[in-house]
Write a protein that holds these residues in place. Sequence first.
Motif, PDB file in Angstrom:
ATOM      1  N   MET A  42       0.835  -1.205   0.000  1.00 28.00           N
ATOM      2  CA  MET A  42       0.000   0.000   0.000  1.00 28.00           C
ATOM      3  C   MET A  42       0.872   1.257   0.000  1.00 28.00           C
ATOM      4  N   PRO A  43       0.466   2.274  -0.748  1.00 30.85           N
ATOM      5  CA  PRO A  43       1.211   3.529  -0.666  1.00 30.85           C
ATOM      6  C   PRO A  43       0.999   4.178   0.694  1.00 30.85           C
ATOM      7  N   LYS A  44       2.078   4.641   1.283  1.00 33.69           N
ATOM      8  CA  LYS A  44       1.944   5.380   2.540  1.00 33.69           C
ATOM      9  C   LYS A  44       1.519   6.819   2.249  1.00 33.69           C
ATOM     10  N   HIS A  45       2.003   7.349   1.116  1.00 33.30           N
ATOM     11  CA  HIS A  45       1.705   8.733   0.735  1.00 33.30           C
ATOM     12  C   HIS A  45       1.164   8.747  -0.691  1.00 33.30           C
ATOM     13  N   LEU A  46      -0.086   9.144  -0.835  1.00 27.91           N
ATOM     14  CA  LEU A  46      -0.752   9.268  -2.127  1.00 27.91           C
ATOM     15  C   LEU A  46      -0.943  10.748  -2.436  1.00 27.91           C
ATOM     16  N   ALA A  47      -0.584  11.143  -3.653  1.00 27.52           N
ATOM     17  CA  ALA A  47      -0.768  12.526  -4.092  1.00 27.52           C
ATOM     18  C   ALA A  47      -1.686  12.540  -5.312  1.00 27.52           C
ATOM     19  N   ILE A  48      -2.569  13.538  -5.375  1.00 23.79           N
ATOM     20  CA  ILE A  48      -3.513  13.630  -6.484  1.00 23.79           C
ATOM     21  C   ILE A  48      -3.525  15.058  -7.047  1.00 23.79           C
ATOM     22  N   ILE A  49      -3.357  15.151  -8.361  1.00 21.83           N
ATOM     23  CA  ILE A  49      -3.555  16.415  -9.076  1.00 21.83           C
ATOM     24  C   ILE A  49      -5.005  16.411  -9.538  1.00 21.83           C
ATOM     25  N   MET A  50      -5.822  17.231  -8.920  1.00 26.14           N
ATOM     26  CA  MET A  50      -7.268  17.224  -9.153  1.00 26.14           C
ATOM     27  C   MET A  50      -7.589  18.133 -10.344  1.00 26.14           C
ATOM     28  N   ASP A  51      -7.622  17.556 -11.532  1.00 26.12           N
ATOM     29  CA  ASP A  51      -7.782  18.347 -12.745  1.00 26.12           C
ATOM     30  C   ASP A  51      -9.100  18.012 -13.442  1.00 26.12           C
ATOM     31  N   GLY A  52      -9.707  19.033 -14.046  1.00 24.68           N
ATOM     32  CA  GLY A  52     -10.876  18.787 -14.874  1.00 24.68           C
ATOM     33  C   GLY A  52     -12.168  19.420 -14.397  1.00 24.68           C
ATOM     34  N   ASN A  53     -12.131  20.230 -13.347  1.00 26.65           N
ATOM     35  CA  ASN A  53     -13.370  20.831 -12.840  1.00 26.65           C
ATOM     36  C   ASN A  53     -14.061  21.715 -13.878  1.00 26.65           C
ATOM     37  N   GLY A  54     -13.267  22.556 -14.549  1.00 25.24           N
ATOM     38  CA  GLY A  54     -13.831  23.468 -15.533  1.00 25.24           C
ATOM     39  C   GLY A  54     -14.435  22.745 -16.722  1.00 25.24           C
ATOM     40  N   ARG A  55     -13.732  21.729 -17.228  1.00 31.57           N
ATOM     41  CA  ARG A  55     -14.237  20.962 -18.372  1.00 31.57           C
ATOM     42  C   ARG A  55     -15.477  20.156 -17.984  1.00 31.57           C
ATOM     43  N   TRP A  56     -15.507  19.689 -16.741  1.00 30.65           N
ATOM     44  CA  TRP A  56     -16.687  18.958 -16.259  1.00 30.65           C
ATOM     45  C   TRP A  56     -17.907  19.878 -16.258  1.00 30.65           C
ATOM     46  N   ALA A  57     -17.719  21.113 -15.813  1.00 32.70           N
ATOM     47  CA  ALA A  57     -18.818  22.072 -15.803  1.00 32.70           C
ATOM     48  C   ALA A  57     -19.291  22.373 -17.228  1.00 32.70           C
ATOM     49  N   LYS A  58     -18.337  22.514 -18.149  1.00 34.78           N
ATOM     50  CA  LYS A  58     -18.684  22.797 -19.543  1.00 34.78           C
ATOM     51  C   LYS A  58     -19.510  21.669 -20.140  1.00 34.78           C
ATOM     52  N   ARG A  59     -19.144  20.418 -19.820  1.00 33.09           N
ATOM     53  CA  ARG A  59     -19.902  19.270 -20.317  1.00 33.09           C
ATOM     54  C   ARG A  59     -21.336  19.282 -19.806  1.00 33.09           C
ATOM     55  N   HIS A  60     -21.510  19.866 -18.614  1.00 25.85           N
ATOM     56  CA  HIS A  60     -22.846  19.930 -18.032  1.00 25.85           C
ATOM     57  C   HIS A  60     -23.530  21.264 -18.326  1.00 25.85           C
ATOM     58  N   LEU A  61     -22.936  22.013 -19.276  1.00 27.14           N
ATOM     59  CA  LEU A  61     -23.505  23.300 -19.711  1.00 27.14           C
ATOM     60  C   LEU A  61     -23.663  24.267 -18.547  1.00 27.14           C
ATOM     61  N   GLN A  62     -22.660  24.280 -17.679  1.00 24.45           N
ATOM     62  CA  GLN A  62     -22.663  25.140 -16.502  1.00 24.45           C
ATOM     63  C   GLN A  62     -21.410  26.011 -16.483  1.00 24.45           C
ATOM     64  N   MET A  63     -21.412  27.013 -15.634  1.00 19.32           N
ATOM     65  CA  MET A  63     -20.226  27.856 -15.458  1.00 19.32           C
ATOM     66  C   MET A  63     -19.130  27.062 -14.753  1.00 19.32           C
ATOM     67  N   ARG A  64     -17.895  27.515 -14.894  1.00 14.39           N
ATOM     68  CA  ARG A  64     -16.753  26.819 -14.295  1.00 14.39           C
ATOM     69  C   ARG A  64     -16.900  26.708 -12.780  1.00 14.39           C
ATOM     70  N   THR A  65     -17.526  27.689 -12.165  1.00 20.36           N
ATOM     71  CA  THR A  65     -17.697  27.664 -10.714  1.00 20.36           C
ATOM     72  C   THR A  65     -18.485  26.432 -10.266  1.00 20.36           C
ATOM     73  N   PHE A  66     -19.426  25.993 -11.098  1.00 15.67           N
ATOM     74  CA  PHE A  66     -20.212  24.797 -10.791  1.00 15.67           C
ATOM     75  C   PHE A  66     -19.301  23.580 -10.681  1.00 15.67           C
ATOM     76  N   GLY A  67     -18.293  23.515 -11.554  1.00 15.46           N
ATOM     77  CA  GLY A  67     -17.338  22.410 -11.512  1.00 15.46           C
ATOM     78  C   GLY A  67     -16.463  22.454 -10.278  1.00 15.46           C
ATOM     79  N   HIS A  68     -16.067  23.661  -9.878  1.00 13.11           N
ATOM     80  CA  HIS A  68     -15.238  23.782  -8.669  1.00 13.11           C
ATOM     81  C   HIS A  68     -16.011  23.347  -7.421  1.00 13.11           C
TER      82      HIS A  68
END
Length: 225
Positions: free
Chosen positions: A1-27
């Motif tokens: 098991m990893p003791k330390h996991l790191a995540i780059i959380m990318d895609g909020n803005g594009r997710w909002a665009k796919r849902h026809l919403q403003m970028r803030t909705f994705g954040h």
Amino acid sequence: MPKHLAIIMDGNGRWAKRHLQMRTFGHEAGAQKIQQITEFCAKYGIAYLSLYAFSTENWKRPKTEVHFLMRLLEEYLDSKFSTYLDNNIIFKTIGDLSIFSPNLQQKIHALELTTKEKCTGLTQILALNYGSKDELCRAFLKLTLAQEQTFNIDAIENALDTAGIPPVDMLVRTGGEMRLSNFLLWQSAYAELFFTKTLWPDFSKEELETMLLEFKNRNRRFGGL
């Protein structure tokens, strides 16, 4: 098991665009995902979870979006205070917080102090106004001001924001991009890298668990045979 996991959380803005919403909705959706993934990692037995929340480069975004992100962070800290305590999660930040408003800094430090005193489980590390190059510059300045005679590996690691935290074992980036984007470059020297096209708000516990199972099967030689 990893003791330390790191995540780059990318895609909020594009997710909002796919849902026809403003970028803030994705954040907003991305902020909710943080809690789900953190609680999953805590139950899975991961000791440290580092999340890239706001980079030193993110100040280049439109002022309205930056203002929203600062307000969202403040609301997140207020609303999730009891959640950290209930789930025995330690909250920690890395990055240069000096640029944030005094009120936001106070909320960050209050949550850090309270969870450090009362919690013993997973440590969630939120990277805020963080960039690895900036971190290294600040570390070297710290060593210079301390009149360190030798810049060896141990001295540098003790001067980093992550002093006392083990190196990254596993790094995940969502959103389809395949780069580290100035995130934990020193700490990820021997990290196992995972990239997924899944946008952060859609990233699931099941997909992460599949990655964790693959991590178990990777042969980490660290330069040896």
